[in-house]
Design an enzyme around this catalytic site. Structure first.
Site, mmCIF file in Angstrom:
data_model
loop_
_atom_site.group_PDB
_atom_site.id
_atom_site.type_symbol
_atom_site.label_atom_id
_atom_site.label_comp_id
_atom_site.label_asym_id
_atom_site.label_seq_id
_atom_site.Cartn_x
_atom_site.Cartn_y
_atom_site.Cartn_z
ATOM 1 N N THR A 159 0.834 -1.205 0.000
ATOM 2 C CA THR A 159 0.000 0.000 0.000
ATOM 3 C C THR A 159 0.866 1.252 0.000
ATOM 4 O OG1 THR A 159 -1.723 -1.187 1.208
ATOM 5 C CG2 THR A 159 -1.866 1.203 1.199
ATOM 6 N N LYS A 160 1.913 1.236 0.821
ATOM 7 C CA LYS A 160 2.815 2.386 0.859
ATOM 8 C C LYS A 160 3.505 2.574 -0.491
ATOM 9 C CE LYS A 160 5.049 5.903 2.186
ATOM 10 N NZ LYS A 160 6.231 5.956 3.026
ATOM 11 N N ILE A 161 3.915 1.485 -1.098
ATOM 12 C CA ILE A 161 4.568 1.570 -2.405
ATOM 13 C C ILE A 161 3.604 2.115 -3.452
ATOM 14 C CG2 ILE A 161 5.451 0.136 -4.296
ATOM 15 C CD1 ILE A 161 6.905 -1.509 -2.120
#
Length: 317
Positions: free
Chosen positions: A177-179
Site C-alpha cells: 500500500t505504501k509503495i
C-alpha cells in the site's frame, strides 16, 4: 499489572517528530517515559528535554520495552535492528512496530524472525512528510496480528497520526500500500516539475502555474509545487533535505521491482527515478530533496539546476 513501556529506534527526519509526539502523549497520560536510541544519540536532545530516556543501543531499548517502534532509512538497517532486538534476550509477548518504507519481502522476513522469537510484528509505514510527522498528522498503514494492532492503536491515531488504514494480518500488504502511494507521489512530483520547467521556458511563469495547481487540484498538489517554488528541492549546501533524495530513489526502486514481478510497467516512476539519480550526479555531495528531479529537468532543458531564488539564498548571485 505493570504499565506498558514503549521504546523508539531511529531519529531521522520522520522519526524525530513522531517520537516527540509519542513522548508528549505518554507524559500527558502519566505513562512511563519513552526509551529511545539512535545511531547519533545527540539527535534526541529535544526528545530528552520532553522527558524521554536515551539508551546507547537497540538491545538496550528492546530489553526494557514491551512495545518497540522504529523508523529507519532502509531495508538493511531494519534487518540489522531486527537481529539486535532478537539478540537482546527474551522477547516473548513483545510487539515490534516498524514505520519505515521497505520492500514487502523485507516486511515478511522481519515478521517471520520476530514471530519465531515469540513476539509479534506490525508493519506500519506512514504517509506524510516531516512537517506532518511534527504535527502528528501522518496516515498509518498497519498490518499484522490483530492482538498486536489492538495494543499499538492507542499510540497512533490522535497521537502520531490523523488516521489508520488497516490491511489485515499480512504484513506485505501494508508495504505494498505504501509503495502504491509512493508511485502516485513520485509521479505527481515528476509531472509538476516538468510543468514548472515548461512554464518558465514558455514565459508563462511559475507563479501562474502554481496558482492554477492550487485552484484546480487543492492543497496537496500545491504543497508539491511549493517544494519547487520555495527552493526546498535543493537545500542550501549546509542545509538538510525534508525527504532525502536517496530515500526516494530507494522507494522508487522498490516500486519498480514489485511492478516488474507482476508484469506491470511504471513508465513515469522510471523517468522520475532517472531524474533523481541525475540530480545526484549533477550535485554530488550536496543535500537534495526528493523533489530535486526538478533541477535535473531544468538542466535537461538548458536551464541552471538552481533557480534564482536558490542562488540568492546561497549567495551565488
Amino acid at each position: 499489572m505493570a504499565a506498558t513501556q514503549v521504546g523508539w529506534i531511529g531519529l531521522g527526519s520522520m522519526g524525530i517528530g513522531m517520537s516527540k509526539n509519542l513522548q508528549k502523549h505518554l507524559s500527558k497520560a502519566g505513562s512511563p517515559s519513552l526509551i529511545y536510541t539512535n545511531r547519533t544519540l545527540s539527535r534526541g536532545e529535544l526528545l530528552q528535554e520532553l522527558g524521554a530516556i536515551p539508551v546507547e543501543t537497540v538491545k538496550g531499548v528492546a530489553s526494557k520495552c514491551d512495545i518497540i517502534f522504529s523508523c529507519v532509512s532502509n531495508d538493511a538497517v531494519l534487518q540489522g535492528i531486527t537481529d539486535e532486538i532478537i539478540a537482546s534476550g527474551d522477547i516473548q509477548g513483545k510487539v515490534y512496530v516498524d514505520c519505515s518504507t521497505v520492500h514487502p519481502d523485507t516486511s515478511k522476513t522481519v515478521s517471520n524472525k520476530i514471530s519465531a522469537a515469540g513476539a509479534e510484528f506490525v508493519a506500519a509505514p506512514v504517509f506524510g512528510a516531516a512537517p506532518m510527522a511534527e504535527a502528528g498528522k501522518l496516515i498509518f498503514v498497519t498490518a499484522g496480528p490483530p492482538t498486536a494492532i489492538t495494543r499499538i492503536t492507542p499510540y497512533l491515531s490522535g497521537v502520531m497520526g490523523k488516521s489508520i488504514i488497516e490491511m489485515g494480518p499480512d504484513v506485505a500488504k501494508s508495504s505494498l500500500t505504501k509503495i502504491a502511494g509512493n508511485i502516485c507521489v513520485v509521479s505527481f512530483m515528476e509531472v509538476i516539475s516538468e510543468a514548472h520547467v515548461f512554464a518558465e521556458k514558455t514565459g508563462l511563469g511559475s507563479p501562474t502555474l502554481e496558482k492554477l495547481l492550487s485552484d484546480m487540484f487543492g492543497p496537496v498538489i500545491e504543497s508539491y509545487s511549493k517544494r519547487i517554488s520555495t527552493g526546498i528541492y535543493a537545500p542550501a549546501p549546509d542545509g538538510k533535505a525534508g525527504f532525502d533524495v536517496s530515500l526516494a530513489i530507494k522507494d522508487a526502486r522498490h516500486a519498480l521491482n514489485c511492478a516488474s514481478g507482476v508484469g506491470v510497467k511504471l513508465d513515469v516512476s522510471g523517468i522520475a527515478l532517472d531524474h533523481m539519480v541525475k540530480a545526484q550526479q549533477l550535485q554530488p555531495g550536496r543535500p537534495l530533496d526528493s523533489s530535486s528531479m526538478y533541477g535535473a529537468i531544468r538542466y535537461e532543458s538548458a536551464l541552471d539546476f538552481f533557480t534564482d531564488l536558490c542562488k540568492k539564498r546561497d549567495g551565488s548571485i
